[in-house]
Design an enzyme around this catalytic site. Structure first.
Site, short mmCIF file in Angstrom:
data_model
loop_
_atom_site.label_atom_id
_atom_site.label_comp_id
_atom_site.label_asym_id
_atom_site.label_seq_id
_atom_site.Cartn_x
_atom_site.Cartn_y
_atom_site.Cartn_z
N ARG A 28 3.04 -0.42 -3.71
CA ARG A 28 3.65 0.54 -4.41
C ARG A 28 2.90 2.12 -3.77
O ARG A 28 3.95 2.84 -3.59
CB ARG A 28 4.01 0.30 -6.02
CG ARG A 28 4.32 -0.45 -5.98
CD ARG A 28 3.82 -1.05 -7.61
NE ARG A 28 4.25 -2.26 -8.21
CZ ARG A 28 3.25 -3.44 -8.05
NH1 ARG A 28 2.60 -3.15 -6.44
NH2 ARG A 28 4.05 -4.51 -7.85
N THR A 29 1.96 2.31 -4.15
CA THR A 29 1.71 4.07 -4.83
C THR A 29 1.36 4.70 -3.03
O THR A 29 2.22 5.15 -2.89
CB THR A 29 0.26 3.55 -4.61
OG1 THR A 29 0.26 3.60 -6.17
CG2 THR A 29 -0.56 5.16 -4.86
N LYS A 68 -17.15 2.63 11.96
CA LYS A 68 -18.58 2.48 12.57
C LYS A 68 -19.42 3.58 11.85
O LYS A 68 -20.33 4.06 12.48
CB LYS A 68 -18.38 3.01 13.82
CG LYS A 68 -17.14 2.67 14.97
CD LYS A 68 -16.57 3.68 15.92
CE LYS A 68 -15.64 3.68 16.72
NZ LYS A 68 -14.50 5.15 17.91
N ARG A 108 -7.21 7.06 -2.22
CA ARG A 108 -7.13 5.85 -2.99
C ARG A 108 -8.25 5.73 -2.69
O ARG A 108 -8.78 5.40 -1.51
CB ARG A 108 -6.51 4.99 -2.80
CG ARG A 108 -6.96 3.41 -3.79
CD ARG A 108 -5.12 2.70 -3.74
NE ARG A 108 -4.61 2.97 -5.17
CZ ARG A 108 -4.02 2.40 -5.77
NH1 ARG A 108 -4.23 1.37 -5.04
NH2 ARG A 108 -2.86 2.82 -6.58
N HIS A 162 -6.10 8.32 -12.17
CA HIS A 162 -4.26 7.46 -11.23
C HIS A 162 -3.56 8.74 -11.88
O HIS A 162 -2.45 8.03 -12.40
CB HIS A 162 -3.81 6.01 -11.36
CG HIS A 162 -2.77 5.74 -10.77
ND1 HIS A 162 -2.20 6.34 -9.28
CD2 HIS A 162 -3.05 4.56 -9.46
CE1 HIS A 162 -1.47 5.17 -8.72
NE2 HIS A 162 -1.66 4.07 -9.07
C1 NCD Z 1 -2.19 0.03 -10.24
C2 NCD Z 1 -3.76 0.31 -9.46
O1 NCD Z 1 -4.22 0.27 -8.02
O2 NCD Z 1 -5.03 1.08 -10.20
N1 NCD Z 1 -1.44 -0.64 -9.52
C3 NCD Z 1 -1.15 0.55 -9.63
O3 NCD Z 1 -1.22 1.65 -8.39
N2 NCD Z 1 0.84 0.69 -9.45
C4 NCD Z 1 -3.04 -0.51 -11.61
C5 NCD Z 1 -3.11 -2.01 -10.72
O4 NCD Z 1 -4.43 -2.16 -9.89
O5 NCD Z 1 -3.77 -2.76 -12.13
#
Ligand code: NCD
Length: 311
Positions: free
Chosen positions: A57-58, A85, A107, A135
């Site tokens: 999703r993100t 590398k 991320r 997040h």
């Molecule tokens: C979350 C995350 O990555 O922190 N997911 C997300 O971004 N929708 C929640 C999770 O990993 O459970």
């Protein structure tokens, strides 16, 4: 759209932001939700997705958001990049920035990485999730979804249930919803409850799901994040499921018009039954996903506008 002032060149954490800035983010998200094709406001700008952890999703919603704003967007495939590398994270980020990109969405499995990268590069840095820390864009889309469904945030009772200790989503939501006046409840077994933390807003803590969701307006369910437990013993899934899975019997204890949220990915049947996850009267899980695109457009728009104003 005029360029609203965002207080920082980066979006790293909700804890850093004032209630006023959170309202600005919500207002801007609403505009993009109403006008998803608002025009190529940032044509010629470039955004790089640098994801060291899995994401559906993100990552996809940042890509869509950037494209809808007219940006070029690139996804770095870590598996085939120079990271393999032995290149350091800092060198990877500086390399991307040296090419003149405008924003990096990062991320990473380690808390604090987004802030570290922001200190090294010339472009805007957006935290797409750093370990168990924060997040921020998930909290924005969650708060926006609550406001869209309930008309307000202040005074609502929001119960967050599941693996809160390892959840960056829960942490960012506690800051966001706390600053906007929600009554916050945490529901988890001891092993998944965060340590009391003076930096977090005040919350009520519950060990039993049926107590914690009583009369709640909003129920946010979370997955058990085994990959963030650093070798700690995983919970007994059968016992967890028996005590913490949201089904319709438990849901009946919340307000009759309660909404059920989940950031995804769902571990169906562990923390939520199929019937609740797919219950169109209560579940807003896919609405959250939809709103994620508008929320990320809002963040990119504010940060890119701030950059334009600065040059
Ligand atoms: C979350 C995350 O990555 O922190 N997911 C997300 O971004 N929708 C929640 C999770 O990993 O459970």
């Amino acid at each position: 759209m005029t360029s609203a002032i965002f207080p920082s060149p980066h979006l790293i954490s909700i804890a850093d932001l004032s209630a006023e800035t959170l309202e600005t983010l919500l207002t801007r998200t609403a505009r993009f939700a109403d006008h998803p094709d608002a025009g190529s406001l940032h044509r010629g700008r470039s955004v790089v997705n640098l994801f060291y952890e899995n994401s559906t999703r993100t990552r996809l919603s940042f890509e869509l958001a950037a494209k809808r704003l007219g940006c070029e967007v690139m996804n770095i495939d870590i598996a085939t990049s120079s990271v393999k590398k032995g290149e350091s994270l800092g060198d990877t980020a500086r390399t991307i920035s040296a090419m003149g990109v405008d924003a990096i969405v990062i991320r990473h499995e380690n808390a604090g990485v987004a802030a570290e990268i922001a200190a090294l590069v010339d472009c805007a840095v957006i935290n797409g999730g750093d370990g168990t820390n924060e997040h921020p864009t998930q909290a924005l889309l969650d708060a926006f979804t609550i406001k869209q469904q309930k008309g307000r945030i202040a005074g609502l009772t929001v119960a967050i249930c599941g693996d809160i200790r390892h959840s960056r989503v829960a942490k960012s939501n506690l800051h966001f919803l706390g600053k906007l006046g929600a009554n916050l409840r945490l529901i988890a077994p001891d092993a998944l409850m965060p340590e009391p933390n003076a930096a977090l807003p005040s919350v009520a803590r519950y060990g039993r799901l049926e107590d914690g969701i009583k009369d709640a307006d909003v129920i946010m369910m979370l997955r058990i994040q085994l990959e963030r437990m650093n070798g700690a013993a995983p919970p007994d899934l059968a016992a967890y499921q028996a005590a913490y899975r949201l089904d319709h019997t438990l849901l009946a204890k919340a307000k009759p018009d309660a909404i059920v949220m989940h950031p995804g990915p769902l571990n169906r049947t562990i923390e939520i039954t199929d019937a609740v996850a797919d219950d169109a009267r209560h579940s807003v899980i896919l609405r959250q996903v939809r709103n994620g695109v508008s929320a990320r457009m809002a963040v990119l728009d504010l940060l890119l506008s701030r950059r334009s104003a600065a040059v």
